[in-house]
Design a protein around this motif. Structure first.
Motif, PDB file in Angstrom:
ATOM      1  N   GLU A  17       0.832  -1.205   0.000  1.00 20.95           N
ATOM      2  CA  GLU A  17       0.000   0.000   0.000  1.00 20.95           C
ATOM      3  C   GLU A  17       0.871   1.261   0.000  1.00 20.95           C
ATOM      4  O   GLU A  17       0.623   2.203  -0.770  1.00 20.95           O
ATOM      5  N   ARG A  18       1.892   1.258   0.853  1.00 19.41           N
ATOM      6  CA  ARG A  18       2.784   2.425   0.920  1.00 19.41           C
ATOM      7  C   ARG A  18       3.590   2.577  -0.377  1.00 19.41           C
ATOM      8  O   ARG A  18       3.803   3.698  -0.852  1.00 19.41           O
ATOM      9  N   ALA A  19       4.056   1.470  -0.935  1.00 23.61           N
ATOM     10  CA  ALA A  19       4.834   1.519  -2.174  1.00 23.61           C
ATOM     11  C   ALA A  19       4.004   2.090  -3.314  1.00 23.61           C
ATOM     12  O   ALA A  19       4.478   2.909  -4.109  1.00 23.61           O
ATOM     13  N   ASN A  20       2.755   1.655  -3.408  1.00 26.58           N
ATOM     14  CA  ASN A  20       1.879   2.178  -4.463  1.00 26.58           C
ATOM     15  C   ASN A  20       1.645   3.675  -4.300  1.00 26.58           C
ATOM     16  O   ASN A  20       1.560   4.417  -5.278  1.00 26.58           O
ATOM     17  N   ALA A  21       1.547   4.133  -3.047  1.00 23.91           N
ATOM     18  CA  ALA A  21       1.356   5.561  -2.798  1.00 23.91           C
ATOM     19  C   ALA A  21       2.570   6.361  -3.252  1.00 23.91           C
ATOM     20  O   ALA A  21       2.459   7.540  -3.610  1.00 23.91           O
ATOM     21  N   MET A  22       3.742   5.733  -3.238  1.00 28.63           N
ATOM     22  CA  MET A  22       4.964   6.389  -3.711  1.00 28.63           C
ATOM     23  C   MET A  22       5.097   6.342  -5.227  1.00 28.63           C
ATOM     24  O   MET A  22       6.001   6.948  -5.796  1.00 28.63           O
ATOM     25  N   GLY A  23       4.233   5.584  -5.890  1.00 34.56           N
ATOM     26  CA  GLY A  23       4.336   5.435  -7.334  1.00 34.56           C
ATOM     27  C   GLY A  23       5.180   4.247  -7.745  1.00 34.56           C
ATOM     28  O   GLY A  23       5.566   4.127  -8.914  1.00 34.56           O
ATOM     29  N   PHE A  24       5.466   3.340  -6.807  1.00 37.09           N
ATOM     30  CA  PHE A  24       6.251   2.150  -7.093  1.00 37.09           C
ATOM     31  C   PHE A  24       5.334   0.927  -7.194  1.00 37.09           C
ATOM     32  O   PHE A  24       4.210   0.927  -6.688  1.00 37.09           O
ATOM     33  N   LEU A  25       5.848  -0.117  -7.830  1.00 33.07           N
ATOM     34  CA  LEU A  25       5.175  -1.408  -7.845  1.00 33.07           C
ATOM     35  C   LEU A  25       5.822  -2.310  -6.802  1.00 33.07           C
ATOM     36  O   LEU A  25       7.040  -2.320  -6.656  1.00 33.07           O
ATOM     37  N   ARG A 103       0.797   0.455  15.413  1.00 34.63           N
ATOM     38  CA  ARG A 103       0.881   1.901  15.247  1.00 34.63           C
ATOM     39  C   ARG A 103       0.712   2.345  13.800  1.00 34.63           C
ATOM     40  O   ARG A 103       0.809   3.543  13.506  1.00 34.63           O
ATOM     41  N   ARG A 104       0.474   1.371  12.913  1.00 33.54           N
ATOM     42  CA  ARG A 104       0.270   1.665  11.496  1.00 33.54           C
ATOM     43  C   ARG A 104       1.411   2.543  10.963  1.00 33.54           C
ATOM     44  O   ARG A 104       1.210   3.571  10.320  1.00 33.54           O
ATOM     45  N   GLU A 105       2.638   2.083  11.198  1.00 30.14           N
ATOM     46  CA  GLU A 105       3.785   2.821  10.712  1.00 30.14           C
ATOM     47  C   GLU A 105       4.851   1.848  10.231  1.00 30.14           C
ATOM     48  O   GLU A 105       4.873   0.669  10.617  1.00 30.14           O
ATOM     49  N   ALA A 106       5.732   2.326   9.380  1.00 26.85           N
ATOM     50  CA  ALA A 106       6.807   1.503   8.844  1.00 26.85           C
ATOM     51  C   ALA A 106       8.044   2.361   8.642  1.00 26.85           C
ATOM     52  O   ALA A 106       7.945   3.556   8.309  1.00 26.85           O
ATOM     53  N   PHE A 107       9.198   1.745   8.822  1.00 21.07           N
ATOM     54  CA  PHE A 107      10.474   2.418   8.649  1.00 21.07           C
ATOM     55  C   PHE A 107      11.379   1.543   7.790  1.00 21.07           C
ATOM     56  O   PHE A 107      11.247   0.317   7.788  1.00 21.07           O
ATOM     57  N   TRP A 108      12.292   2.181   7.072  1.00 20.61           N
ATOM     58  CA  TRP A 108      13.160   1.417   6.175  1.00 20.61           C
ATOM     59  C   TRP A 108      14.616   1.822   6.348  1.00 20.61           C
ATOM     60  O   TRP A 108      14.936   2.887   6.844  1.00 20.61           O
ATOM     61  N   LYS A 109      15.506   0.954   5.878  1.00 18.82           N
ATOM     62  CA  LYS A 109      16.936   1.242   5.900  1.00 18.82           C
ATOM     63  C   LYS A 109      17.618   0.329   4.888  1.00 18.82           C
ATOM     64  O   LYS A 109      17.257  -0.837   4.736  1.00 18.82           O
ATOM     65  N   PHE A 131       8.829   4.885   5.963  1.00 22.76           N
ATOM     66  CA  PHE A 131       8.524   4.264   4.682  1.00 22.76           C
ATOM     67  C   PHE A 131       7.184   4.804   4.208  1.00 22.76           C
ATOM     68  O   PHE A 131       6.129   4.200   4.422  1.00 22.76           O
ATOM     69  N   ASP A 132       7.235   5.986   3.580  1.00 23.00           N
ATOM     70  CA  ASP A 132       6.039   6.614   3.034  1.00 23.00           C
ATOM     71  C   ASP A 132       6.488   7.505   1.882  1.00 23.00           C
ATOM     72  O   ASP A 132       7.616   7.374   1.382  1.00 23.00           O
ATOM     73  N   GLU A 133       5.659   8.427   1.465  1.00 23.01           N
ATOM     74  CA  GLU A 133       5.976   9.231   0.285  1.00 23.01           C
ATOM     75  C   GLU A 133       7.212  10.102   0.474  1.00 23.01           C
ATOM     76  O   GLU A 133       7.837  10.520  -0.504  1.00 23.01           O
ATOM     77  N   THR A 134       7.575  10.392   1.712  1.00 20.90           N
ATOM     78  CA  THR A 134       8.781  11.193   1.952  1.00 20.90           C
ATOM     79  C   THR A 134      10.055  10.422   1.611  1.00 20.90           C
ATOM     80  O   THR A 134      11.113  11.022   1.464  1.00 20.90           O
TER      81      THR A 134
END
Length: 438
Positions: A17-25, A103-109, A131-134
């Motif tokens: 869901e987050r990836a699609n919001a960023m414009g990614f597949l 918490r409906r949140e995600a982080f990446w590294k 891990f969102d549009e930012t």
């Protein structure tokens, strides 16, 4: 299906869901033991077409609970040693996405950021690693072709302005030509030095042919040119030749004329072939106020650096000039650089090393800021009553060459600033040697 498996599926759905919001597949990848949970594929931000550029993803999901060493802003995650070894053997960039369902949140590294023994420990910063549009630009910047050169990332659709380090040269209407009893400028200079210690230098002599933008009659130049042979011709007829050798002669005259106009205002470093701000006798340091792209500001254009109360070296803002002809227009390119001295006046024997180190630490925005400063100074050349340049300190000076701003280019695509900054090395703590104001 176990609760852990259900949470894992929910975590992957959340990542998709987050990836699609960023414009990614986002596509699931293989069985659980494959080493990756999924693949992110970047898409063209305008057409939506897949790019073929991939990021491998491992998703780690938790229903609730806390992370290791969590202080509210940062926390840590320890990767599996076998996974790290496996990922480092591959040719895809790999990220770990930590999903907290409660918490409906995600982080990446990126796994390449691993620290400690085995490079297994990731340090996550909530404000920087969401891990969102930012995260869109930073994720795209991971797609470096390991077998080649370059980086792909989504560009801004609206474009941006591109600033060139060029100023248009406004030539005077007339130029003076005549015959000289001397074959070369070198021979003529010796004759002038017999009469004056600092004779004018804004002229050329080639094969007994004198050329200058300044009328030599009634000046010390009478010694090196036959006054009866002097003619006033259109500058365009001489400054826009068809022959390449003649064009080089025009460049030499432009360079000499610029040097004469800057004499006493800026110094010239012969080895670097650069003009620079000279130090003041009493204080060494010097500030220059100018109008940046946004605000009125100033820069420490001559700055001394001390250690334990002793002067180590002095840094001077400088620029390397080069004249270019495009069609019927001459331009001056301004390449910002630095000159280093021991005490503001004497050469620093470690100057080349300091300059190389400074260049490695330069930010893209710092280079633009320095060009804006030189642009401000040079376009104020000879503008009486202006408050914009050093040249107003000497209103009596005859400014033969004038300079005009070159309008920025309207680029159809823009480069996200955060992507530029993410590749820039953090500079050492050396005062204001980093950025100038834009």
């Amino acid at each position: 299906m176990t609760r852990q498996q259900i949470a894992g599926s929910q975590g992957e759905a959340f990542v998709k869901e987050r990836a699609n919001a960023m414009g990614f597949l986002y596509s699931p990848y293989g069985p659980p033991e494959a080493g990756y949970d999924g693949l992110l594929e970047l898409r063209d931000p305008e057409t939506g077409a897949p790019s073929g550029r991939l990021i491998a993803v491992q998703v780690k999901t938790t229903d609730d609970g806390s992370y290791t060493a969590d202080d509210g802003e940062t926390f840590q995650y320890l990767m599996d040693a076998e996974d790290v070894a496996y990922w480092h053997e591959g040719n895809l960039p790999v990220i770990v996405v930590l999903v907290h369902l409660g918490r409906r949140e995600a982080f990446w590294k990126s796994v390449d950021d691993g620290q400690g023994p085995g490079q297994r420990r990731l340090h996550i910063k909530r404000s920087a690693n969401r891990f969102d549009e930012t995260a869109r630009d930073a994720l795209a910047a991971l797609c470096v072709a390991k077998s080649g050169f370059g980086v792909w990332f989504p560009t801004y659709k609206g474009g941006e302005r591109g600033h060139m380090n060029l100023l248009e040269v406004v030539l005077p209407k007339e130029i003076y030509v005549g015959a000289s009893p001397y074959k070369t400028g070198r021979d003529a200079l010796f004759a002038l030095l017999e009469k004056e210690e600092r004779p004018p230098d804004d002229w050329t002599i080639r094969a007994g042919h004198f050329t200058s933008f300044r009328d030599p009659r009634g000046t010390v130049l009478d010694r090196i040119v036959d006054g009866g042979s002097i003619e006033t011709v259109s500058a365009a007829d001489v400054a826009l030749p068809d022959d390449e050798a003649d064009e080089h002669a025009v460049i030499d005259l432009l360079r000499r004329t610029l040097a004469a106009q800057l004499d006493g205002l800026l110094a010239f470093h012969r080895d670097q072939k650069a003009f620079y701000f000279p130090a003041t006798v009493k204080t060494i340091e010097k500030k220059y106020g100018y109008q940046s792209l946004k605000i009125a500001t100033s820069a420490d254009v001559v700055k001394k650096y001390e250690k334990d109360g002793r002067l180590k070296y002095v840094r001077h803002h400088a620029f390397e000039p080069r004249f270019w002809r495009v069609g019927d227009t001459w331009f001056l390119s301004v390449s910002p650089t630095f000159v280093f001295t021991w005490d503001g006046f004497r050469p620093d024997r470690f100057a080349s090393g300091r300059l190389a180190g400074k260049k490695q630490r330069e930010f893209n925005s710092a280079l633009l800021g320095q060009f804006v400063m030189w642009h401000h100074l040079l376009t104020g050349l000879g503008q009486k009553g202006a408050t914009v340049s050093l040249f107003d300190l000497e209103p009596e000076r005859d400014h033969i060459l004038q300079f005009k701003a070159v309008e920025p280019l309207a680029l159809p695509r823009g480069v996200p600033d955060d992507v530029w900054r993410s590749t820039e090395v953090v500079p050492f703590a050396d005062g204001d040697q980093g950025r100038l104001a834009l």
